[in-house]
Design an enzyme around this catalytic site. Structure first.
Site, short mmCIF file in Angstrom:
data_model
loop_
_atom_site.label_atom_id
_atom_site.label_comp_id
_atom_site.label_asym_id
_atom_site.label_seq_id
_atom_site.Cartn_x
_atom_site.Cartn_y
_atom_site.Cartn_z
N THR A 1 46.21 43.60 29.55
CA THR A 1 45.04 44.15 28.88
C THR A 1 44.66 43.21 27.74
O THR A 1 45.51 42.68 27.04
CB THR A 1 45.31 45.57 28.35
OG1 THR A 1 45.61 46.40 29.47
CG2 THR A 1 44.11 46.14 27.63
N PHE B 1 42.64 42.85 24.24
CA PHE B 1 42.13 43.63 23.11
C PHE B 1 41.32 42.70 22.23
O PHE B 1 41.65 41.52 22.12
CB PHE B 1 43.28 44.18 22.27
CG PHE B 1 44.16 45.16 23.00
CD1 PHE B 1 44.01 46.53 22.83
CD2 PHE B 1 45.14 44.72 23.87
CE1 PHE B 1 44.82 47.43 23.51
CE2 PHE B 1 45.96 45.61 24.56
CZ PHE B 1 45.79 46.97 24.37
#
Ligand code: PEP
Ligand code: MN
Length: 689
Positions: free
Chosen positions: A279, A281
């Site tokens: 992921t 960010f």
């Protein structure tokens, strides 16, 4: 048993002392780093990958002499080096933005303690020289508002996941809110199943997690039809519920850190559908920062194009003309304006660079809305990757098999293909693979290696994966000697039905584990179309064996997946038949085919097959696809393999694949042709020269 045992107490005391020394050493190292940072404020390059490589190589050597595992030393010191680089970067950014520096920071994230956003925040702000207070929020909007209103210094916002894709809400908020991007963070998301105790899966009845995490683990969950699955606001909250309820039939999908935090046990690891699950960010602040040009940066902008023909193309051309490499392009519906779109663009470069400033000026000519979100140190581009120690193939000054991190380059001169070859190609039963369709060599990335470039790719491993110990030992030596890809058969095409047929999916799991442990991509053969998808989720390259070169259903299925295919030459196939087989794969959509010459059947019986090395230059003339050579299956006898490996490289092959085994005499398949580790080591030293 906790009986008093003076000997044990003494040993534990010794461990405590050593651990204390390690901590002291790390603290001391950090002080030196800070001094170095002060020097770099005025001079020098910030990140010197060559130096990092040298450092790792030296430490690995030192470790080896002291009896420490190379991979262990690499892993630990990579973390330490990464920390140092981050700390230095932060120093540089602080120096350019004096108002940014604070003794105490408030960082907001969405979710509760132990959620992935919290882990990303800790990873990002850990190296900062400040007290950091982390605060969980309920929603993305709440956290961005806190930044906008000055109640938070930073917010850490998940923006995209490599499995689930873009997080639309995050993008939409960035267009609306007046905030800036000042950093990014990448987190490897390793979903685990957590329970109160180490229980068999059959005892679990209910599983909780965030809906996104559940989405990423559908295959694992499908196997647990006896369980009820429930959505939770975040993964850590799901873990907390399992702890609070104290019910042995409940489990949560969350991170290993969440297990530690809530006192739970990891009962399964790596349960996501995709083995690589990251992921990204972004770090949000009220004001943008200026980033030192010595730090590799990314810049993010949001724009809406004018209602003109080709407007998006014009915008992209501006970036191209300024040599700004695009790393992300995302479109979202434009609020209140049906059928118009807002585009989010990330490119490599920093606002302090004149070319970036100029590009933005020119972009404005084609946009009806343009918001610059900011420039920040990049974590996803080549320059942000960790260094690798150099292989231990022998006493050499420079790595013969560099990590090949470089992006595929356009060759300066096209391969010289004769006019009459082009004419001949027009009559061939293949088009897409032909040089007439693409002059330039095709290059594919496999892990850190680039197949089809100037540097040969070395693939090695056992014929069959036989056991955990065996494949881990092979992976270790391949890595240590600088090989790029680990091979291992799971489904074996054997002439006799009574011969060892391979361990199937059990082998695949072992191969995957070995690849992960030693950071090597893996290649394995698939024999049945039904296995293709499942194998492709774990293997980096799919091998199509000689016996299946004309299995047309399998070829078509290989054309429908997005994974490089290594297509071996059938032992009775002409070069044209081989290329026509490759054409099947390309014609069905997958253009990533690597050809592998492995010997053909001739009247000669001294060798297992006759290695047709002349196929290498011929194939290179006819097709843009890369070609590698497997001398093991051609020779059939290990003694001839080293010479033919070198010959293949001399003939211009883009790589070689050889079979190795810790103890060839005990191999369950193809033992006579397998190199033992000593012979393999010598071979690697020779090709290095
Ligand atoms: C192999 O690579 O293990 C193999 C079976 O090769 P081939 O298909 O070339 O015989
Ligand atoms: Mn074999």
């Amino acid at each position: 048993m906790y009986a008093m045992n003076p000997a044990l107490d003494e040993l534990r005391g010794a461990l405590d002392r050593i651990d204390g020394q390690i901590v002291d050493g790390l603290a001391e190292r950090e002080r030196v780093i800070d001094q170095i940072s002060s020097l770099k404020l005025t001079e020098g390059r910030l990140r010197d990958t060559a130096r990092e490589e040298e450092l790792l190589t030296r430490l690995v050597d030192l470790g080896r002499q002291a009896g420490l595992d190379a991979q262990y030393v690499t892993r630990l010191f990579r973390e330490i080096l990464d920390h140092s680089v981050r700390r230095q970067q932060e120093r540089l950014v602080d120096d350019r933005n004096p108002s940014r520096y604070k003794n105490a920071l408030r960082v907001f994230y969405q979710g509760t303690e132990g959620a992935y956003s919290h882990l990303a925040a800790c990873r990002h702000f850990g190296p900062r020289q400040a007290e950091v207070e982390y605060c969980g929020c309920n929603t993305f909007e709440e956290m961005l508002d806190a930044v906008g209103e000055g109640r938070a210094d930073y917010a850490v916002l998940p923006i995209e996941n490599t499995t689930a894709g873009s997080i639309n809400e995050a993008y939409d908020l960035l267009a609306r809110k007046s905030v800036a991007l000042v950093g990014e963070e990448i987190l490897e998301v390793d979903h685990c199943l957590l329970a109160l105790e180490d229980l068999p899966l059959s005892r679990i009845r209910r599983i909780y997690s965030h809906p996104k995490a559940l989405d990423q683990c559908t295959e694992f969950l499908r196997g647990l039809s006896h369980c009820q699955v429930e959505s939770y606001a975040d993964t850590a909250m799901a873990a907390r519920k399992v702890r609070d309820d104290q019910d042995l039939s409940q489990a949560a999908i969350a991170s290993e850190q969440a297990a530690r935090l809530y006192g739970l046990t990891v009962i399964r690891r790596g349960i996501a559908n995709n083995k690589e699950n990251f992921t990204r960010f972004v770090v949000v602040a009220r004001e943008p920062v200026q980033v030192d040009p010595r730090i590799a940066c990314k810049t993010s902008v949001v724009l809406a194009t004018r209602h003109e023909e080709g407007a998006l193309l014009k915008c992209l051309s501006v970036l191209h003309a300024h040599q700004l490499n695009l790393t992300k392009l995302e479109s979202r519906p434009r609020p209140q304006t049906p059928w118009e779109y807002i585009f989010y663009i990330d490119f490599e470069g920093s606002l302090v660079e004149p070319r970036v400033q100029d590009a933005l000026l020119r972009l404005a000519a084609h946009t009806s809305f343009l918001k610059v979100l900011g420039s920040y140190p990049a974590r996803t581009t080549g320059g942000a990757r960790p260094a690798e120690p150099r292989p231990a193939a022998g006493p050499m000054t420079a790595s013969p098999f560099p990590a090949q991190d470089a992006v595929p380059t356009e060759p300066e001169t096209l391969p010289t293909t004769h006019a009459d070859v082009l004419k001949e190609l027009e009559r061939k039963p293949y088009k897409l693979v032909a040089r007439t369709t693409r002059m330039q060599d095709s290059q594919f990335r496999i892990g850190r290696a680039l197949v089809g470039g100037d540097r040969p790719v070395i693939i090695a491993g056992p014929c069959s994966v036989e056991s955990r110990e065996q494949i881990l030992a092979c992976a270790r030596i391949v890595k240590e000697l600088g090989g790029h890809v680990l091979r291992g058969g799971c489904f074996k095409p054997r002439t006799s039905p009574y011969a060892f047929q391979g361990l199937g999916y059990e082998a695949l799991d072992l191969l995957e584990e070995a690849g992960k442990t030693f950071e090597l991509p893996i290649v394995t053969e698939v024999m049945h179309p039904a296995d293709l998808q499942a194998v492709a989720r774990k293997a980096d390259v799919i091998q199509l064996g000689a016996r299946n070169m004309q299995n047309f259903s399998l070829l078509k299925e290989c054309g429908r997946i997005d994974r490089p295919i290594m297509l071996k030459r059938g032992m009775m196939a002409s070069i044209d038949e081989w290329l026509a087989a490759a054409e099947y794969i390309l014609a069905h959509g997958n253009h990533q085919v690597i050809l592998c010459e492995r010997g053909i059947r001739t009247f000669e019986t001294a060798t297992r097959n006759t290695l047709d090395l002349s196929a290498v230059p011929v194939v290179k003339e006819l097709t843009h696809l890369p070609i590698i050579v497997d001398p093991s299956h051609a020779c059939g006898v290990w003694r001839w393999v080293p010479e033919m490996t070198k010959a293949a490289l001399a003939a211009g092959a883009h790589g070689v694949m050889v079979e190795i085994h810790p103890d060839p005499s005990k191999a369950l398949s193809d033992g006579p042709q397998a190199l033992d580790f000593e012979v393999f080591r010598r071979l690697m030293q020779q090709i290095a020269r």
